[in-house]
Write an enzyme that holds these catalytic residues in place. Structure first.
Site, short mmCIF file in Angstrom:
data_model
loop_
_atom_site.label_atom_id
_atom_site.label_comp_id
_atom_site.label_asym_id
_atom_site.label_seq_id
_atom_site.Cartn_x
_atom_site.Cartn_y
_atom_site.Cartn_z
N ARG A 126 0.79 -1.30 0.00
CA ARG A 126 0.04 -0.09 0.08
C ARG A 126 0.93 1.21 -0.01
O ARG A 126 1.95 1.27 0.56
CB ARG A 126 -0.98 -0.07 1.25
CG ARG A 126 -0.22 -0.27 2.73
CD ARG A 126 0.11 1.54 3.13
NE ARG A 126 0.17 1.51 4.63
CZ ARG A 126 1.01 2.27 5.10
NH1 ARG A 126 1.56 3.20 4.77
NH2 ARG A 126 1.09 2.09 6.76
N GLU A 225 -7.18 7.37 7.50
CA GLU A 225 -6.09 8.10 8.09
C GLU A 225 -5.55 9.17 7.28
O GLU A 225 -5.25 10.27 7.63
CB GLU A 225 -5.05 6.95 8.53
CG GLU A 225 -3.78 7.71 9.01
CD GLU A 225 -2.72 6.79 9.72
OE1 GLU A 225 -3.22 5.72 10.36
OE2 GLU A 225 -1.66 6.78 9.56
N ARG A 229 -5.50 5.90 0.35
CA ARG A 229 -4.70 4.56 0.48
C ARG A 229 -4.88 4.00 -0.54
O ARG A 229 -6.00 3.51 -0.91
CB ARG A 229 -5.01 4.07 1.74
CG ARG A 229 -4.31 4.75 3.13
CD ARG A 229 -2.76 4.67 3.17
NE ARG A 229 -2.58 5.32 4.38
CZ ARG A 229 -2.19 4.46 5.56
NH1 ARG A 229 -2.56 3.40 5.60
NH2 ARG A 229 -1.79 5.19 6.75
N CYS A 271 0.53 10.54 9.49
CA CYS A 271 1.65 10.04 10.33
C CYS A 271 3.00 10.07 10.05
O CYS A 271 3.18 9.67 8.96
CB CYS A 271 0.89 8.58 10.83
SG CYS A 271 2.06 7.74 12.05
N THR A 273 5.22 8.24 10.66
CA THR A 273 5.79 6.91 10.06
C THR A 273 5.55 6.60 8.68
O THR A 273 6.39 5.90 8.11
CB THR A 273 5.21 5.77 10.87
OG1 THR A 273 3.84 5.79 10.68
CG2 THR A 273 5.42 6.15 12.47
N ARG A 280 4.03 0.63 2.59
CA ARG A 280 4.25 -0.66 3.39
C ARG A 280 3.93 -1.89 2.48
O ARG A 280 2.71 -1.98 2.09
CB ARG A 280 2.98 -0.48 4.47
CG ARG A 280 3.42 -1.48 5.72
CD ARG A 280 2.78 -1.39 6.79
NE ARG A 280 1.59 -1.85 7.03
CZ ARG A 280 1.05 -3.09 7.32
NH1 ARG A 280 2.15 -4.11 7.61
NH2 ARG A 280 -0.12 -3.57 7.44
N ARG A 309 3.32 -7.04 12.92
CA ARG A 309 1.98 -6.85 13.43
C ARG A 309 1.21 -8.11 13.49
O ARG A 309 1.48 -9.22 12.84
CB ARG A 309 1.39 -5.70 12.24
CG ARG A 309 1.98 -4.65 12.35
CD ARG A 309 1.22 -3.60 11.36
NE ARG A 309 1.94 -2.33 11.14
CZ ARG A 309 1.57 -1.14 10.71
NH1 ARG A 309 0.21 -1.20 9.83
NH2 ARG A 309 2.12 -0.16 10.37
N GLU A 314 -2.28 -3.37 12.69
CA GLU A 314 -1.59 -2.76 13.85
C GLU A 314 -2.29 -2.90 15.11
O GLU A 314 -3.44 -2.85 15.10
CB GLU A 314 -1.44 -1.07 13.35
CG GLU A 314 -0.51 -0.33 14.40
CD GLU A 314 0.02 0.74 13.71
OE1 GLU A 314 -0.68 1.19 13.04
OE2 GLU A 314 1.30 1.08 14.06
P1 ADP Z 1 -1.85 -0.08 6.96
O1 ADP Z 1 -0.92 0.83 7.89
O2 ADP Z 1 -1.15 -0.84 5.68
O3 ADP Z 1 -3.30 0.44 6.54
P2 ADP Z 1 -3.23 -1.87 9.16
O4 ADP Z 1 -1.96 -2.49 10.09
O5 ADP Z 1 -4.18 -1.08 9.39
O6 ADP Z 1 -2.22 -1.45 7.80
O7 ADP Z 1 -4.20 -3.13 8.46
C1 ADP Z 1 -4.96 -3.00 7.29
C2 ADP Z 1 -5.58 -4.21 6.98
O8 ADP Z 1 -4.68 -4.82 6.05
C3 ADP Z 1 -5.59 -4.98 8.30
O9 ADP Z 1 -7.07 -5.64 7.86
C4 ADP Z 1 -4.61 -6.23 7.79
O10 ADP Z 1 -4.85 -7.34 8.33
C5 ADP Z 1 -4.52 -6.47 6.20
N1 ADP Z 1 -3.43 -6.61 5.91
C6 ADP Z 1 -1.98 -6.04 5.99
N2 ADP Z 1 -1.07 -6.85 5.38
C7 ADP Z 1 -1.96 -7.94 4.67
C8 ADP Z 1 -1.43 -9.07 4.01
N3 ADP Z 1 -0.30 -9.17 3.58
N4 ADP Z 1 -2.47 -9.89 3.43
C9 ADP Z 1 -3.81 -9.59 3.87
N5 ADP Z 1 -4.42 -8.67 4.76
C10 ADP Z 1 -3.21 -7.82 4.89
C1 CIR Z 2 1.06 4.43 17.53
O1 CIR Z 2 1.66 5.22 18.19
O2 CIR Z 2 1.01 3.34 17.86
C2 CIR Z 2 -0.04 4.81 16.46
N1 CIR Z 2 -0.28 6.30 16.51
C3 CIR Z 2 0.04 4.30 15.08
C4 CIR Z 2 1.52 4.86 14.73
C5 CIR Z 2 1.72 4.23 13.26
N2 CIR Z 2 2.44 2.97 13.41
C6 CIR Z 2 3.49 2.58 12.55
O3 CIR Z 2 4.19 1.84 13.29
N3 CIR Z 2 3.58 2.85 11.41
#
Ligand code: ADP
Ligand code: CIR
Length: 357
Positions: A126, A225, A229, A271, A273, A280, A309, A314
């Protein structure tokens, strides 16, 4: 100017954070002298305060990071706290460093990570984009949410070929449909307390939504966010194919929308990060031998600049032994290098898993 109520909230919140055992980068880097220097500052155009930046970290001591930029100027006005956090998270991107120009490369640079489908459940890449001339979540009016949604969904609806699909606004979406999309890992979750306390959930669900193509392997989140995305995902470990699909979608959208990019910070995101490449690249992966020893897994992840994660993203748990492992840093390297870092790291983990079995 910062009003007296906000100042009291800041002082009290800071005291509590300083006395806590929080592991956040905010706590680590917000020394008293920096706090005092910044506590009365505001950004020129949006009047955002230090409280607007760190409220999430003050409310959630379990934050990993704990800071967001309410508007792009905050990265400059509050550089004394953003810069050290950026340097720490992105492994050495210094305040004198400049994020490189984009260099995306091509999917063919990345051979399938798991051709025999032994370990990898799915692969996802993404990136995030902000639309030029709009601030981030905490400063958007309800009208601007609608404007952004209209601009972005309009651009998405021009997409053709493998990208052709439809936009589903969150407003009016059946709860059961929403939950199914979340469970399938397509849609963002609702009620994230880190985002909520950062002021990112105002007027929810107004202006929020998801676009997906017919094959459901190309998705775009609107106004979660970040404004945008762009996501490509599918079962298995064909990172190259997933990456190419994301790049194609990004290029198509870029014909209709202007994205915010900063000379020094790269593509701008809410953010810190996510700044820079915003990329990512992750796998959902089962590594039973390695994950039997979480400390060892974390050690390897650190060695290869990877982030681990849980299965639902996350701040979630790993269910059924499935971890989400991705590149950690996104800044100070090109897109191609960021994805390569993930590719090489995941290859090394799989090799270590094979050895351990
Ligand atoms: P991001 O910061 O990339 O938006 P999140 O940690 O909020 O990530 O995850 C967003 C969604 O994407 C969640 O439902 C997570 O399980 C899903 N996800 C992330 N990586 C994968 C993957 N490799 N395969 C399937 N789903 C994924
Ligand atoms: C945190 O501080 O845990 C949240 N605000 C999410 C931060 C983003 N995390 C990351 O590692 N990309």
């Amino acid at each position: 100017p910062v009003d007296s109520g906000a100042l009291v909230q800041l002082e009290e919140g800071y005291k509590k954070l300083a006395a806590s055992d929080s592991k956040s980068l905010l706590k680590k880097h917000l020394k008293k002298d920096i706090f005092d220097k910044l506590k009365k500052k505001t950004t020129p155009s949006f009047n955002s305060s230090l409280l607007d930046c760190i409220q999430s970290g003050l409310c959630n001591h379990d934050s990993g990071v704990g800071i967001y930029a309410p508007d792009a100027e905050a990265y400059k006005t509050f550089a004394d706290i953003f810069d050290p956090i950026i340097e720490d998270y992105h492994k050495g991107f210094k305040k004198t460093d400049k994020h490189p120009e984009s260099s995306f490369g091509k999917g063919k640079d990345f051979p399938n990570l798991d051709p025999n489908n032994k370990y990898i459940v799915s692969t996802r890449v993404r990136c995030g984009r902000s639309v030029k001339n709009f601030p981030f979540n905490p400063c958007l009016s309800e009208y601007e949410y609608a404007e952004l949604e209209c601009m972005i969904s309009g651009a998405l609806n021009t997409m053709s070929g493998a990208y052709k699909g439809g936009y589903l606004p969150l407003c009016g979406m059946e709860k059961s449909v929403q939950q199914k999309l979340i469970d399938e890992h397509f849609l963002f979750k609702e009620g994230d307390r880190f985002l909520e306390t950062a002021g990112a959930s105002r007027f929810w669900p107004a202006g929020r939504g998801i676009y997906f193509n017919e094959a459901r392997n190309f998705l775009v989140w609107v106004n979660e966010e970040d404004h945008i995305r762009i996501i490509s995902m599918e079962k298995g470990g064909d990172l190259g194919k997933v990456y190419d699909r994301m790049l194609g979608g990004l290029e198509a959208l870029g014909k209709y929308l202007d994205f915010s990019r900063d000379e020094r910070l790269g593509f701008l995101t809410f953010c810190p990060t996510n700044l820079g490449t915003t990329i990512r690249a992750s796998v959902h992966i089962k590594l039973p031998n390695l994950t039997a020893n979480p400390e060892e897994l974390q050690k390897l992840a650190t060695k290869y600049n990877l982030q681990v994660r849980g299965t639902s993203g996350e701040h979630s748990e790993a269910k059924g032994g499935v971890h989400d492992i991705s590149n950690k840093r996104r800044m100070g390297l090109t897109e191609l290098e960021a994805v390569k870092e993930m590719h090489d790291g995941i290859s090394a983990l799989i090799e270590a898993e094979n050895k351990a079995s």
